[in-house]
Design a protein around this motif. Structure first.
Motif, PDB file in Angstrom:
ATOM      1  N   ALA A   3      36.985  31.666 -17.985  1.00  0.00           N
ATOM      2  CA  ALA A   3      36.048  30.736 -17.351  1.00  0.00           C
ATOM      3  C   ALA A   3      35.555  31.307 -16.031  1.00  0.00           C
ATOM      4  CB  ALA A   3      36.729  29.389 -17.122  1.00  0.00           C
ATOM      5  N   LEU A   4      36.491  31.853 -15.275  1.00  0.00           N
ATOM      6  CA  LEU A   4      36.170  32.364 -13.947  1.00  0.00           C
ATOM      7  C   LEU A   4      35.294  33.603 -14.023  1.00  0.00           C
ATOM      8  CD1 LEU A   4      37.306  31.027 -11.473  1.00  0.00           C
ATOM      9  CD2 LEU A   4      39.042  32.787 -11.356  1.00  0.00           C
ATOM     10  N   MET A   5      35.583  34.469 -15.004  1.00  0.00           N
ATOM     11  CA  MET A   5      34.955  35.780 -15.017  1.00  0.00           C
ATOM     12  C   MET A   5      33.747  35.859 -15.929  1.00  0.00           C
ATOM     13  SD  MET A   5      38.284  38.136 -15.180  1.00  0.00           S
ATOM     14  CE  MET A   5      39.262  38.469 -13.726  1.00  0.00           C
ATOM     15  N   PHE A   6      33.650  34.980 -16.913  1.00  0.00           N
ATOM     16  CA  PHE A   6      32.544  35.112 -17.861  1.00  0.00           C
ATOM     17  C   PHE A   6      31.656  33.874 -17.889  1.00  0.00           C
ATOM     18  CE2 PHE A   6      30.657  34.863 -22.085  1.00  0.00           C
ATOM     19  CZ  PHE A   6      30.027  36.097 -22.142  1.00  0.00           C
ATOM     20  N   VAL A   7      32.265  32.689 -18.056  1.00  0.00           N
ATOM     21  CA  VAL A   7      31.453  31.498 -18.316  1.00  0.00           C
ATOM     22  C   VAL A   7      30.702  31.068 -17.065  1.00  0.00           C
ATOM     23  CG1 VAL A   7      31.516  29.112 -19.069  1.00  0.00           C
ATOM     24  CG2 VAL A   7      32.984  30.765 -20.146  1.00  0.00           C
ATOM     25  N   THR A   8      31.382  31.073 -15.907  1.00  0.00           N
ATOM     26  CA  THR A   8      30.691  30.655 -14.685  1.00  0.00           C
ATOM     27  C   THR A   8      29.537  31.581 -14.332  1.00  0.00           C
ATOM     28  OG1 THR A   8      32.717  29.630 -13.932  1.00  0.00           O
ATOM     29  CG2 THR A   8      31.040  30.014 -12.289  1.00  0.00           C
ATOM     30  N   PRO A   9      29.731  32.928 -14.366  1.00  0.00           N
ATOM     31  CA  PRO A   9      28.566  33.791 -14.137  1.00  0.00           C
ATOM     32  C   PRO A   9      27.458  33.565 -15.157  1.00  0.00           C
ATOM     33  CG  PRO A   9      30.564  35.061 -13.937  1.00  0.00           C
ATOM     34  CD  PRO A   9      30.969  33.716 -14.405  1.00  0.00           C
ATOM     35  N   LEU A  10      27.843  33.286 -16.402  1.00  0.00           N
ATOM     36  CA  LEU A  10      26.843  33.023 -17.433  1.00  0.00           C
ATOM     37  C   LEU A  10      26.041  31.775 -17.097  1.00  0.00           C
ATOM     38  CD1 LEU A  10      26.106  34.166 -20.314  1.00  0.00           C
ATOM     39  CD2 LEU A  10      27.423  32.262 -21.202  1.00  0.00           C
ATOM     40  N   LEU A  11      26.756  30.714 -16.700  1.00  0.00           N
ATOM     41  CA  LEU A  11      26.078  29.466 -16.332  1.00  0.00           C
ATOM     42  C   LEU A  11      25.196  29.684 -15.114  1.00  0.00           C
ATOM     43  CD1 LEU A  11      28.899  26.819 -16.761  1.00  0.00           C
ATOM     44  CD2 LEU A  11      26.931  27.188 -18.206  1.00  0.00           C
ATOM     45  N   GLN A  12      25.690  30.502 -14.167  1.00  0.00           N
ATOM     46  CA  GLN A  12      24.884  30.803 -12.988  1.00  0.00           C
ATOM     47  C   GLN A  12      23.620  31.542 -13.383  1.00  0.00           C
ATOM     48  OE1 GLN A  12      27.741  32.776 -10.500  1.00  0.00           O
ATOM     49  NE2 GLN A  12      28.025  30.971  -9.217  1.00  0.00           N
ATOM     50  N   GLY A  13      23.748  32.395 -14.395  1.00  0.00           N
ATOM     51  CA  GLY A  13      22.576  33.101 -14.881  1.00  0.00           C
ATOM     52  C   GLY A  13      21.588  32.156 -15.538  1.00  0.00           C
ATOM     53  N   ILE A  14      22.105  31.136 -16.229  1.00  0.00           N
ATOM     54  CA  ILE A  14      21.225  30.223 -16.959  1.00  0.00           C
ATOM     55  C   ILE A  14      20.566  29.219 -16.012  1.00  0.00           C
ATOM     56  CG2 ILE A  14      21.149  28.402 -18.698  1.00  0.00           C
ATOM     57  CD1 ILE A  14      23.386  29.898 -20.149  1.00  0.00           C
ATOM     58  N   THR A  63      32.717  21.949 -13.041  1.00  0.00           N
ATOM     59  CA  THR A  63      33.333  21.218 -14.140  1.00  0.00           C
ATOM     60  C   THR A  63      32.820  21.670 -15.496  1.00  0.00           C
ATOM     61  OG1 THR A  63      33.176  19.396 -12.624  1.00  0.00           O
ATOM     62  CG2 THR A  63      34.033  18.912 -14.768  1.00  0.00           C
ATOM     63  N   LEU A  64      31.551  22.080 -15.531  1.00  0.00           N
ATOM     64  CA  LEU A  64      30.975  22.408 -16.830  1.00  0.00           C
ATOM     65  C   LEU A  64      31.705  23.593 -17.465  1.00  0.00           C
ATOM     66  CD1 LEU A  64      28.833  21.652 -18.802  1.00  0.00           C
ATOM     67  CD2 LEU A  64      27.280  23.239 -17.713  1.00  0.00           C
ATOM     68  N   SER A  65      31.943  24.652 -16.679  1.00  0.00           N
ATOM     69  CA  SER A  65      32.608  25.811 -17.287  1.00  0.00           C
ATOM     70  C   SER A  65      34.040  25.451 -17.638  1.00  0.00           C
ATOM     71  CB  SER A  65      32.537  27.019 -16.359  1.00  0.00           C
ATOM     72  OG  SER A  65      33.577  27.017 -15.434  1.00  0.00           O
ATOM     73  N   ALA A  66      34.681  24.603 -16.804  1.00  0.00           N
ATOM     74  CA  ALA A  66      36.030  24.154 -17.147  1.00  0.00           C
ATOM     75  C   ALA A  66      36.023  23.422 -18.481  1.00  0.00           C
ATOM     76  CB  ALA A  66      36.571  23.236 -16.054  1.00  0.00           C
ATOM     77  N   GLY A  67      35.041  22.517 -18.650  1.00  0.00           N
ATOM     78  CA  GLY A  67      34.977  21.751 -19.891  1.00  0.00           C
ATOM     79  C   GLY A  67      34.727  22.636 -21.097  1.00  0.00           C
ATOM     80  N   LEU A  68      33.796  23.582 -20.954  1.00  0.00           N
ATOM     81  CA  LEU A  68      33.461  24.447 -22.087  1.00  0.00           C
ATOM     82  C   LEU A  68      34.674  25.285 -22.501  1.00  0.00           C
ATOM     83  CD1 LEU A  68      29.879  25.707 -21.198  1.00  0.00           C
ATOM     84  CD2 LEU A  68      30.557  23.842 -22.677  1.00  0.00           C
ATOM     85  N   VAL A  69      35.338  25.885 -21.510  1.00  0.00           N
ATOM     86  CA  VAL A  69      36.476  26.745 -21.852  1.00  0.00           C
ATOM     87  C   VAL A  69      37.633  25.915 -22.389  1.00  0.00           C
ATOM     88  CG1 VAL A  69      38.118  28.383 -20.918  1.00  0.00           C
ATOM     89  CG2 VAL A  69      35.766  28.522 -20.289  1.00  0.00           C
ATOM     90  N   LEU A  70      37.787  24.711 -21.838  1.00  0.00           N
ATOM     91  CA  LEU A  70      38.803  23.806 -22.365  1.00  0.00           C
ATOM     92  C   LEU A  70      38.510  23.487 -23.831  1.00  0.00           C
ATOM     93  CD1 LEU A  70      41.221  22.584 -21.054  1.00  0.00           C
ATOM     94  CD2 LEU A  70      39.884  20.621 -20.413  1.00  0.00           C
ATOM     95  N   GLY A  71      37.210  23.380 -24.148  1.00  0.00           N
ATOM     96  CA  GLY A  71      36.814  23.146 -25.531  1.00  0.00           C
ATOM     97  C   GLY A  71      37.238  24.290 -26.438  1.00  0.00           C
ATOM     98  N   ILE A  72      37.044  25.523 -25.960  1.00  0.00           N
ATOM     99  CA  ILE A  72      37.463  26.683 -26.767  1.00  0.00           C
ATOM    100  C   ILE A  72      38.978  26.663 -26.934  1.00  0.00           C
ATOM    101  CG2 ILE A  72      37.452  29.187 -26.907  1.00  0.00           C
ATOM    102  CD1 ILE A  72      35.074  29.022 -24.927  1.00  0.00           C
ATOM    103  N   PHE A  73      39.667  26.309 -25.835  1.00  0.00           N
ATOM    104  CA  PHE A  73      41.127  26.249 -25.871  1.00  0.00           C
ATOM    105  C   PHE A  73      41.602  25.217 -26.889  1.00  0.00           C
ATOM    106  CE2 PHE A  73      44.866  24.014 -24.127  1.00  0.00           C
ATOM    107  CZ  PHE A  73      45.776  25.043 -24.116  1.00  0.00           C
ATOM    108  N   LEU A  74      40.856  24.110 -27.002  1.00  0.00           N
ATOM    109  CA  LEU A  74      41.265  23.047 -27.926  1.00  0.00           C
ATOM    110  C   LEU A  74      40.997  23.401 -29.380  1.00  0.00           C
ATOM    111  CD1 LEU A  74      40.058  19.703 -26.365  1.00  0.00           C
ATOM    112  CD2 LEU A  74      42.357  20.594 -26.495  1.00  0.00           C
TER     113      LEU A  74
END
Lengths: 339, 269
Positions: free
Chosen positions: B127-138, B149-160
Motif C-alpha cells: 500500500a505504501l510503496m505501490f498503491v498510494t503512488p498509483l493513486l497520487q498519479g491518478i 484511507t482509500l489505499s488502505a481500503g483497497l489493499v485491505l480488500g486484496i488481503f481479504l
C-alpha cells in the motif's frame, strides 16, 4: 456438459460465454495484483545509490534509476567530487546473515531472524502440548460432555478475535505481572513467547480437532471392540494415527505465525537490538515488526531495507508452506493407499 | 496388568482435562482483562458510553474521549475493503467450484493457502510503496496524502480476497450437485445454472462470508496503520489521512492508549 448444444439460441450462447470470460478474467485479477506486490518489493530492494565516503546519501528504486537517469546524474554532480554512484542489491547473503549494526548500510537481519524463530519455537513449545491435550479431550468427549462442547465453541470464537487484541491483553496482563514480580519484563523474549503461545493456541486447537476428526471411525470402533479402555484408544490409536498430519499442519500454521506483527508491536517490540537474544529476559525484536518500523522511516534507504527484509520474510513463509504442502501430500497419498 | 489399566485412564482423563482447562482459562482471562479494562475506563475516567461512541473530539489531555472518528473511519475502511474484495472473490470462488478442471483445483487451493499466509506487513508495504503512488498519479499528488484511507481500503480488500474466496467456495459447494445436474439436464446453460440456481441457493452463505470478511477487515490493524497512518485527524474525505480504530493501540504516547475499547470485542462476537 457445458450446455452449448445445437439447439441454443445465439443470445443464450453469447450470454454463457460472456459470463465464462468475465469469471476467468476477474479470477486472475488477485493473482495479477500479487505479482505486482512481489515486483514492487523487488523493485524497492535494489537500485542506484549515491554515497559520499562510504555513507549512502540518496537512493532510487530500480525503476526510477532506469527512468530518471538524467536526474541521478545531476544529483551526482550536485553532491560534489567525492560522491560515488553505485548499484545496490538489498537482498544479499551479507544482509541476511550478518549481525545488526547502527548504520543502515551495513545492518543485517541475523539477530532479527534469530529472535523471530526463537519466539516462534518457544511459543509453539508451550502451546502445542496444551492444544493437543485440548483437541484430544474435545474430540473424544464432544458427544458425551457438555463442557467439551462449550470449550469447542469458545475456542472457535477465539479464531475470529483480531490479533491486536491479544497484544493488548498481553500488555495488560504482563504489565501487572511485572508490577508484582520485578524480574519479569513485559518487553522481553519470554513474554513475547507467551504471547505467541496465546495467539497460536486457538489456531492449533481448531486445526488439531479437524485432523483428529479425520482418523478413521473404524480404528476407534475396532479398538473399543477389542476391549481397549478410553485412554488406550486415545493415546495408543487416535494420537499415533493423527500426529504426523498434526505436525505437517503445524508447520503451515507457523508460517502464518511467523508473519504476525501487530500483537508484538503492541507488546513493545524493540526498535533495535544489538545482538541475537541470549536469554528469556532480553529485549525482543521480530522480523515483521522490524519491517513495519523500517517502512515508517521516510528515507529511501530505510524503505529499501524494509523491502529487502520483507522479501526475506516472504521467502521463509513460502519455504514453510512448501514443506508443509509436500508433507501433507505424502500423508494423504499414504492414507489413500490404506483405504 | 489389570490395576495398571485402571490407573492409566484416570491419569489420562485428568491430563486431558487439565490441558483443556488451561486453554479455556487463558482465553477466558483475555475476555475478563479486556472487559475489566473497559469498565475501569468508563467508570474512573467518567466517560459515558454514548459519548465514547458518538462524540468526535479526541483529546486525552482535556479528558475528551470521543471515538467516533476512529470507529467511523474503521467502518469506512472496512466497507471499501469488502466492496473491493467481493467481485474478485466471487469470480475466483465460481471459477474454482464450476469452471476449473479437476486437477487444477488442488493447485488453486495451494495458491489460496499461500496467499492467506502472506503477512499483513507485506500488504502494508505494498500500500505504501505501490498503491498510494498509483493513486497520487491518478488523482493528483496534491489531493492524495501519503497516508490515506482509500489505499488502505483497497489493499485491505486484496488481503481479504483469499479469506472471502474460501468462505464463498465452501458456500457454493453446499449447493447440492444434483440440483446443478438437474438444471443442466433441463437444458440450462452453465451461466443460467449459476445465476438462477447456484447463486440464489448460496445467498445465505454469501452474506455470512461478506459479514465475516467485514469483521476481519475491521480487526486488521497493521495494513491500516501503515497505509492510513495513525493521526487523530478530523475525518473529512477518503483521500485524507485517517486513524481507523484498531490502530489507536499503536499510539506511541501512553496517554493516548486507553485500556481497551469495548467497541472492538462487540464487533467480532
Amino acid at each position: 456438459m457445458n450446455g452449448n448444444g445445437p439447439g441454443l439460441s445465439d443470445k443464450r450462447r453469447r450470454r454463457d460465454s460472456f459470463l465464462r470470460m468475465l469469471i476467468i478474467v476477474f479470477s486472475f485479477v488477485p493473482l495479477l495484483v500479487l505479482t505486482f506486490m512481489v515486483l514492487t518489493l523487488a523493485d524497492r530492494s535494489m537500485g542506484t545509490r549515491i554515497s559520499i565516503e562510504g555513507r549512502p546519501v540518496r537512493q532510487w528504486t530500480l525503476l526510477r534509476s532506469v527512468l530518471d537517469r538524467d536526474e541521478i546524474g545531476m544529483e551526482l554532480e550536485n553532491c560534489g567530487s567525492e560522491a560515488i554512484r553505485s548499484f545496490h542489491f538489498g537482498l544479499t547473503p551479507k544482509f541476511v546473515f550478518s549481525g545488526p549494526s547502527a548504520s543502515p548500510e551495513d545492518t543485517g537481519l541475523l539477530a532479527v531472524l534469530a529472535g523471530s524463530f526463537w519466539i516462534l519455537i518457544l511459543g509453539l513449545m508451550i502451546s502445542f502440548p496444551t492444544a493437543l491435550l485440548t483437541a484430544l479431550w474435545i474430540d473424544s468427549s464432544i458427544t458425551v460432555s457438555k463442557s467439551a462442547r462449550i470449550a469447542s465453541a469458545v475456542i472457535n470464537q477465539f479464531m475470529r478475535v483480531p490479533h491486536v487484541l491479544y497484544g493488548i491483553f498481553a500488555l495488560a496482563l504482563f504489565g501487572r505481572l511485572e508490577h508484582s514480580f520485578p524480574g519479569f519484563g513485559v518487553r522481553s523474549v519470554g513474554s513475547a513467547a507467551l504471547l505467541m503461545a496465546l495467539v497460536a493456541l486457538p489456531k492449533l486447537t481448531v486445526m488439531m480437532v479437524r485432523e483428529i476428526d479425520l482418523v478413521l471411525e473404524e480404528i476407534r470402533t475396532a479398538a473399543y471392540a477389542l476391549g481397549a479402555s478410553w485412554s488406550t484408544v486415545v493415546f495408543r490409536q487416535i494420537l499415533p494415527a493423527s500426529i504426523e498430519a498434526v505436525f505437517a499442519e503445524t508447520v503451515r500454521i507457523s508460517a502464518g505465525l511467523l508473519g504476525l506483527a501487530s500483537p508484538f508491536i503492541v507488546l513493545g517490540a524493540s526498535q533495535y537490538v544489538s545482538a541475537a537474544p541470549r536469554g528469556l529476559g532480553d529485549r525482543f525484536i521480530i522480523l515483521p515488526a522490524q519491517v513495519f518500523q523500517w517502512s515508517l522511516r521516510p528515507d529511501e534507504i530505510h524503505r529499501n531495507l524494509a523491502a529487502s527484509s520483507a522479501l526475506v520474510l516472504l521467502l521463509c513463509i513460502l519455504l514453510l508452506n512448501i514443506i508443509s504442502y509436500t508433507w501433507r501430500r505424502r500423508i494423504s497419498r499414504r492414507r489413500e493407499g490404506l483405504r | 496388568m489389570k490395576s495398571f489399566r485402571l490407573r492409566i485412564p484416570s491419569i489420562g482423563v485428568i491430563f486431558l482435562r487439565f490441558g483443556a482447562l488451561l486453554s479455556v482459562f487463558l482465553l477466558a482471562l483475555l475476555v475478563f482483562v479486556m472487559a475489566g479494562g473497559a469498565i475501569r475506563f468508563f467508570r474512573e475516567g467518567n466517560v459515558p458510553f454514548g459519548e465514547f461512541l458518538f462524540k468526535a473530539a479526541w483529546n486525552p489531555q482535556t479528558g475528551a474521549y470521543g471515538a467516533r472518528a476512529f470507529i467511523g473511519a474503521s467502518l469506512r475502511t472496512a466497507l471499501i475493503a469488502v466492496l473491493f474484495a467481493v467481485p474478485w472473490s466471487l469470480a475466483l470462488a465460481l471459477y474454482i467450484s464450476d469452471y476449473a478442471p479437476d486437477d487444477s483445483k488442488r493447485r488453486f487451493r495451494l495458491i489460496q493457502e499461500i496467499l492467506s499466509s502472506i503477512p499483513a506487513v507485506i500488504y502494508g508495504l505494498f500500500a505504501l510503496m505501490f498503491v498510494t503512488p498509483l493513486l497520487q498519479g491518478i488523482f493528483g499528488e496534491g489531493r492524495v496524502q501519503p497516508y490515506n484511507t482509500l489505499s488502505a481500503g483497497l489493499v485491505l480488500g486484496i488481503f481479504l480476497t483469499p479469506y472471502v474466496t474460501g468462505l464463498l467456495a465452501s458456500a457454493l459447494e453446499e449447493t447440492q450437485a444434483d440440483i446443478r445436474t438437474a438444471a443442466m439436464a433441463l437444458g440450462a446453460t452453465k451461466a443460467e445454472t449459476l445465476l438462477r440456481i447456484v447463486l440464489p441457493n448460496a445467498l445465505p452463505g454469501f452474506f455470512s462470508a461478506v459479514l465475516l470478511g467485514f469483521a476481519r477487515a475491521l480487526g486488521e490493524s497493521i495494513i491500516v496503520g501503515m497505509a492510513a497512518g495513525a493521526g487523530p485527524d478530523k475525518p473529512m474525505m477518503f483521500l485524507r489521512r485517517r486513524r481507523p480504530s484498531p490502530v489507536f493501540f499503536f499510539a506511541p504516547d501512553p496517554e493516548d492508549r486507553i485500556p481497551s475499547s469495548p467497541s472492538e470485542p462487540c464487533f467480532f462476537w
